[in-house]
Design a protein around this motif. Structure first.
Motif, PDB file in Angstrom:
ATOM      1  N   VAL A 174       0.848  -1.183   0.000  1.00  0.00           N
ATOM      2  CA  VAL A 174       0.000   0.000   0.000  1.00  0.00           C
ATOM      3  C   VAL A 174       0.887   1.238   0.000  1.00  0.00           C
ATOM      4  O   VAL A 174       1.826   1.337   0.788  1.00  0.00           O
ATOM      5  N   ARG A 175       0.574   2.158  -0.907  1.00  0.00           N
ATOM      6  CA  ARG A 175       1.340   3.399  -1.054  1.00  0.00           C
ATOM      7  C   ARG A 175       0.382   4.585  -1.066  1.00  0.00           C
ATOM      8  O   ARG A 175      -0.824   4.418  -1.047  1.00  0.00           O
ATOM      9  N   SER A 176       0.945   5.768  -1.174  1.00  0.00           N
ATOM     10  CA  SER A 176       0.146   6.971  -1.340  1.00  0.00           C
ATOM     11  C   SER A 176      -0.221   7.078  -2.814  1.00  0.00           C
ATOM     12  O   SER A 176       0.630   7.325  -3.659  1.00  0.00           O
ATOM     13  N   THR A 177      -1.483   6.835  -3.142  1.00  0.00           N
ATOM     14  CA  THR A 177      -1.937   6.877  -4.529  1.00  0.00           C
ATOM     15  C   THR A 177      -3.251   7.639  -4.617  1.00  0.00           C
ATOM     16  O   THR A 177      -4.011   7.706  -3.658  1.00  0.00           O
ATOM     17  N   PRO A 187      -6.507   7.713  -7.403  1.00  0.00           N
ATOM     18  CA  PRO A 187      -7.317   7.384  -6.237  1.00  0.00           C
ATOM     19  C   PRO A 187      -6.642   6.286  -5.403  1.00  0.00           C
ATOM     20  O   PRO A 187      -5.720   5.628  -5.892  1.00  0.00           O
ATOM     21  N   PRO A 188      -7.118   6.088  -4.163  1.00  0.00           N
ATOM     22  CA  PRO A 188      -6.526   5.029  -3.339  1.00  0.00           C
ATOM     23  C   PRO A 188      -6.633   3.674  -4.043  1.00  0.00           C
ATOM     24  O   PRO A 188      -7.554   3.444  -4.820  1.00  0.00           O
ATOM     25  N   GLN A 189      -5.686   2.791  -3.760  1.00  0.00           N
ATOM     26  CA  GLN A 189      -5.692   1.494  -4.422  1.00  0.00           C
ATOM     27  C   GLN A 189      -6.703   0.562  -3.770  1.00  0.00           C
ATOM     28  O   GLN A 189      -6.929   0.609  -2.564  1.00  0.00           O
ATOM     29  N   THR A 233      -4.601   4.018   6.019  1.00  0.00           N
ATOM     30  CA  THR A 233      -6.008   4.412   6.054  1.00  0.00           C
ATOM     31  C   THR A 233      -6.763   3.498   5.099  1.00  0.00           C
ATOM     32  O   THR A 233      -6.298   3.225   3.995  1.00  0.00           O
ATOM     33  N   PHE A 234      -7.935   3.023   5.531  1.00  0.00           N
ATOM     34  CA  PHE A 234      -8.710   2.109   4.695  1.00  0.00           C
ATOM     35  C   PHE A 234     -10.188   2.454   4.794  1.00  0.00           C
ATOM     36  O   PHE A 234     -10.618   3.188   5.681  1.00  0.00           O
ATOM     37  N   PHE A 256     -10.588   0.033  -0.175  1.00  0.00           N
ATOM     38  CA  PHE A 256      -9.385   0.752  -0.568  1.00  0.00           C
ATOM     39  C   PHE A 256      -8.448   0.909   0.624  1.00  0.00           C
ATOM     40  O   PHE A 256      -8.855   0.780   1.783  1.00  0.00           O
ATOM     41  N   ALA A 257      -7.196   1.204   0.318  1.00  0.00           N
ATOM     42  CA  ALA A 257      -6.208   1.482   1.359  1.00  0.00           C
ATOM     43  C   ALA A 257      -5.141   2.403   0.786  1.00  0.00           C
ATOM     44  O   ALA A 257      -4.844   2.352  -0.405  1.00  0.00           O
TER      45      ALA A 257
END
Length: 113
Positions: free
Chosen positions: A20-23, A25-27, A59-60, A97-98
């Motif tokens: 999980v990374r900063s993306t 939209p969230p992945q 964050t999820f 998402f996360a």
């Protein structure tokens, strides 16, 4: 975790890990941004998410579609600190998402049918 599927007491489960990374939209760690319907199961499977104890806060939350061709609407559930885990039913949405605010983390996921 050696494989994607296994059989344990109480029924089948599906196991995987995701970086999980900063993306934006969230992945999605379950489902897809491209799904056009919310999923409803007769008996919802339970998703277990465990944030790696050496990772960063994650964050999820869930997402639902916003209509024909619209972007998904996300509902944050909260933040898992390193080493923390959560379980919840997969019901009524199109994805989970996360993301991390900074750095990255590995989350271990189990979906229990």
């Amino acid at each position: 975790m050696n494989g994607l599927t296994s059989e344990i007491a109480g029924g089948p489960d599906f196991r995987y890990k995701a970086r999980v990374r900063s993306t934006t939209p969230p992945q999605c760690i379950w489902g897809s941004v491209g799904m056009e319907i919310a999923i409803n199961f007769p008996t919802p499977p339970i998703m277990h998410i465990h944030n790696d104890k050496f990772g960063a806060p994650v964050t999820f939350g869930t997402q639902v579609i916003s209509g024909s061709g619209g972007s998904p609407v996300t509902t944050p559930y909260g933040t898992l600190q390193p080493g923390e885990c959560i379980s919840f039913p997969l019901q009524g949405f199109s994805g989970v998402f996360a993301y991390c605010e900074s750095a990255e983390s590995t989350v271990y996921c189990v979906i229990k049918a």
